[in-house]
Design a protein around this motif. Structure first.
Motif, PDB file in Angstrom:
ATOM      1  N   THR A  27       0.842  -1.196   0.000  1.00  0.00           N
ATOM      2  CA  THR A  27       0.000   0.000   0.000  1.00  0.00           C
ATOM      3  C   THR A  27       0.875   1.243   0.000  1.00  0.00           C
ATOM      4  O   THR A  27       0.599   2.210  -0.715  1.00  0.00           O
ATOM      5  N   VAL A  28       1.949   1.222   0.775  1.00  0.00           N
ATOM      6  CA  VAL A  28       2.880   2.356   0.829  1.00  0.00           C
ATOM      7  C   VAL A  28       3.495   2.579  -0.553  1.00  0.00           C
ATOM      8  O   VAL A  28       3.611   3.715  -1.010  1.00  0.00           O
ATOM      9  N   THR A  29       3.855   1.510  -1.230  1.00  0.00           N
ATOM     10  CA  THR A  29       4.412   1.614  -2.581  1.00  0.00           C
ATOM     11  C   THR A  29       3.384   2.215  -3.536  1.00  0.00           C
ATOM     12  O   THR A  29       3.721   3.072  -4.364  1.00  0.00           O
ATOM     13  N   ARG A  30       2.116   1.815  -3.416  1.00  0.00           N
ATOM     14  CA  ARG A  30       1.061   2.397  -4.262  1.00  0.00           C
ATOM     15  C   ARG A  30       0.908   3.892  -3.988  1.00  0.00           C
ATOM     16  O   ARG A  30       0.705   4.675  -4.913  1.00  0.00           O
ATOM     17  N   TRP A  31       1.006   4.292  -2.710  1.00  0.00           N
ATOM     18  CA  TRP A  31       0.924   5.717  -2.371  1.00  0.00           C
ATOM     19  C   TRP A  31       2.049   6.487  -3.058  1.00  0.00           C
ATOM     20  O   TRP A  31       1.841   7.581  -3.548  1.00  0.00           O
ATOM     21  N   ALA A  32       3.240   5.901  -3.069  1.00  0.00           N
ATOM     22  CA  ALA A  32       4.384   6.571  -3.707  1.00  0.00           C
ATOM     23  C   ALA A  32       4.155   6.691  -5.213  1.00  0.00           C
ATOM     24  O   ALA A  32       4.414   7.737  -5.805  1.00  0.00           O
ATOM     25  N   LYS A  33       3.649   5.630  -5.828  1.00  0.00           N
ATOM     26  CA  LYS A  33       3.413   5.653  -7.274  1.00  0.00           C
ATOM     27  C   LYS A  33       2.321   6.645  -7.653  1.00  0.00           C
ATOM     28  O   LYS A  33       2.360   7.234  -8.729  1.00  0.00           O
ATOM     29  N   SER A  34       1.347   6.847  -6.764  1.00  0.00           N
ATOM     30  CA  SER A  34       0.234   7.764  -7.054  1.00  0.00           C
ATOM     31  C   SER A  34       0.559   9.211  -6.687  1.00  0.00           C
ATOM     32  O   SER A  34      -0.227  10.106  -6.984  1.00  0.00           O
ATOM     33  N   GLY A  35       1.689   9.429  -6.011  1.00  0.00           N
ATOM     34  CA  GLY A  35       2.080  10.786  -5.663  1.00  0.00           C
ATOM     35  C   GLY A  35       1.628  11.249  -4.287  1.00  0.00           C
ATOM     36  O   GLY A  35       1.872  12.385  -3.901  1.00  0.00           O
ATOM     37  N   LYS A  36       0.970  10.380  -3.544  1.00  0.00           N
ATOM     38  CA  LYS A  36       0.521  10.739  -2.194  1.00  0.00           C
ATOM     39  C   LYS A  36       1.705  10.916  -1.249  1.00  0.00           C
ATOM     40  O   LYS A  36       1.648  11.689  -0.303  1.00  0.00           O
ATOM     41  N   LEU A  37       2.786  10.208  -1.543  1.00  0.00           N
ATOM     42  CA  LEU A  37       3.980  10.219  -0.714  1.00  0.00           C
ATOM     43  C   LEU A  37       5.186  10.177  -1.647  1.00  0.00           C
ATOM     44  O   LEU A  37       5.212   9.375  -2.579  1.00  0.00           O
ATOM     45  N   SER A  38       6.158  11.043  -1.416  1.00  0.00           N
ATOM     46  CA  SER A  38       7.334  11.017  -2.286  1.00  0.00           C
ATOM     47  C   SER A  38       8.351  10.019  -1.751  1.00  0.00           C
ATOM     48  O   SER A  38       8.430   9.783  -0.545  1.00  0.00           O
ATOM     49  N   SER A  39       9.095   9.433  -2.653  1.00  0.00           N
ATOM     50  CA  SER A  39      10.091   8.448  -2.249  1.00  0.00           C
ATOM     51  C   SER A  39      11.440   8.789  -2.859  1.00  0.00           C
ATOM     52  O   SER A  39      11.534   9.515  -3.841  1.00  0.00           O
ATOM     53  N   ILE A  40      12.453   8.252  -2.228  1.00  0.00           N
ATOM     54  CA  ILE A  40      13.833   8.379  -2.698  1.00  0.00           C
ATOM     55  C   ILE A  40      14.281   6.964  -3.024  1.00  0.00           C
ATOM     56  O   ILE A  40      13.961   6.025  -2.299  1.00  0.00           O
ATOM     57  N   ARG A  41      15.012   6.814  -4.118  1.00  0.00           N
ATOM     58  CA  ARG A  41      15.516   5.486  -4.477  1.00  0.00           C
ATOM     59  C   ARG A  41      16.953   5.341  -4.006  1.00  0.00           C
ATOM     60  O   ARG A  41      17.771   6.229  -4.209  1.00  0.00           O
ATOM     61  N   THR A  42      17.249   4.201  -3.381  1.00  0.00           N
ATOM     62  CA  THR A  42      18.626   3.907  -2.989  1.00  0.00           C
ATOM     63  C   THR A  42      19.397   3.473  -4.227  1.00  0.00           C
ATOM     64  O   THR A  42      18.808   3.244  -5.287  1.00  0.00           O
ATOM     65  N   LEU A  43      20.701   3.338  -4.088  1.00  0.00           N
ATOM     66  CA  LEU A  43      21.512   2.863  -5.215  1.00  0.00           C
ATOM     67  C   LEU A  43      21.068   1.480  -5.670  1.00  0.00           C
ATOM     68  O   LEU A  43      21.192   1.136  -6.834  1.00  0.00           O
ATOM     69  N   GLY A  44      20.538   0.691  -4.747  1.00  0.00           N
ATOM     70  CA  GLY A  44      20.051  -0.646  -5.083  1.00  0.00           C
ATOM     71  C   GLY A  44      18.639  -0.652  -5.644  1.00  0.00           C
ATOM     72  O   GLY A  44      18.091  -1.709  -5.951  1.00  0.00           O
ATOM     73  N   GLY A  45      18.008   0.532  -5.756  1.00  0.00           N
ATOM     74  CA  GLY A  45      16.669   0.618  -6.332  1.00  0.00           C
ATOM     75  C   GLY A  45      15.532   0.500  -5.335  1.00  0.00           C
ATOM     76  O   GLY A  45      14.366   0.466  -5.719  1.00  0.00           O
ATOM     77  N   HIS A  46      15.841   0.454  -4.040  1.00  0.00           N
ATOM     78  CA  HIS A  46      14.803   0.345  -3.021  1.00  0.00           C
ATOM     79  C   HIS A  46      14.245   1.724  -2.688  1.00  0.00           C
ATOM     80  O   HIS A  46      14.964   2.715  -2.727  1.00  0.00           O
ATOM     81  N   ARG A  47      12.966   1.761  -2.335  1.00  0.00           N
ATOM     82  CA  ARG A  47      12.341   3.032  -1.967  1.00  0.00           C
ATOM     83  C   ARG A  47      12.608   3.352  -0.496  1.00  0.00           C
ATOM     84  O   ARG A  47      12.558   2.474   0.350  1.00  0.00           O
ATOM     85  N   ARG A  48      12.820   4.642  -0.232  1.00  0.00           N
ATOM     86  CA  ARG A  48      12.927   5.145   1.132  1.00  0.00           C
ATOM     87  C   ARG A  48      12.082   6.403   1.212  1.00  0.00           C
ATOM     88  O   ARG A  48      11.919   7.132   0.235  1.00  0.00           O
ATOM     89  N   TYR A  49      11.544   6.658   2.394  1.00  0.00           N
ATOM     90  CA  TYR A  49      10.620   7.769   2.591  1.00  0.00           C
ATOM     91  C   TYR A  49      11.143   8.692   3.680  1.00  0.00           C
ATOM     92  O   TYR A  49      11.659   8.233   4.695  1.00  0.00           O
ATOM     93  N   ARG A  50      10.994  10.016   3.468  1.00  0.00           N
ATOM     94  CA  ARG A  50      11.445  11.001   4.453  1.00  0.00           C
ATOM     95  C   ARG A  50      10.553  10.922   5.682  1.00  0.00           C
ATOM     96  O   ARG A  50       9.332  11.046   5.578  1.00  0.00           O
ATOM     97  N   GLU A  51      11.184  10.748   6.846  1.00  0.00           N
ATOM     98  CA  GLU A  51      10.413  10.623   8.080  1.00  0.00           C
ATOM     99  C   GLU A  51       9.538  11.857   8.324  1.00  0.00           C
ATOM    100  O   GLU A  51       8.386  11.733   8.728  1.00  0.00           O
ATOM    101  N   SER A  52      10.062  13.055   8.049  1.00  0.00           N
ATOM    102  CA  SER A  52       9.286  14.279   8.292  1.00  0.00           C
ATOM    103  C   SER A  52       8.007  14.299   7.452  1.00  0.00           C
ATOM    104  O   SER A  52       6.934  14.666   7.941  1.00  0.00           O
ATOM    105  N   GLU A  53       8.102  13.883   6.193  1.00  0.00           N
ATOM    106  CA  GLU A  53       6.924  13.854   5.318  1.00  0.00           C
ATOM    107  C   GLU A  53       5.926  12.799   5.791  1.00  0.00           C
ATOM    108  O   GLU A  53       4.715  13.033   5.798  1.00  0.00           O
TER     109      GLU A  53
END
Length: 69
Positions: A27-53
């Motif tokens: 569900t978190v991944t879907r939120w990122a794909k829909s723009g509800k939550l922004s994500s950062i990609r690691t060098l390995g391609g994994h998503r990370r999310y800003r704690e403040s956001e």
């Protein structure tokens, strides 16, 4: 100057975000794909999310919409 520089921002995994919202990590991944939550990609391609956001979203603070340029 901002209190949170990007280098010192705490990043959360999809699983950590899912635990906070009591949802499935997919569900978190879907939120990122829909723009509800922004994500950062690691060098390995994994998503990370800003704690403040994530905390703002959890507390009901509206997030500005990011527009594609």
């Amino acid at each position: 100057m901002s209190a949170h520089s990007p280098e010192s921002e705490t990043l959360l995994t999809p699983s950590e975000v899912a635990t906070l919202f009591r949802v499935d990590p997919k569900t978190v991944t879907r939120w990122a794909k829909s723009g509800k939550l922004s994500s950062i990609r690691t060098l390995g391609g994994h998503r990370r999310y800003r704690e403040s956001e994530v905390r703002d979203l959890l507390n009901g603070v509206p997030q500005p919409r990011q527009t594609a340029s």
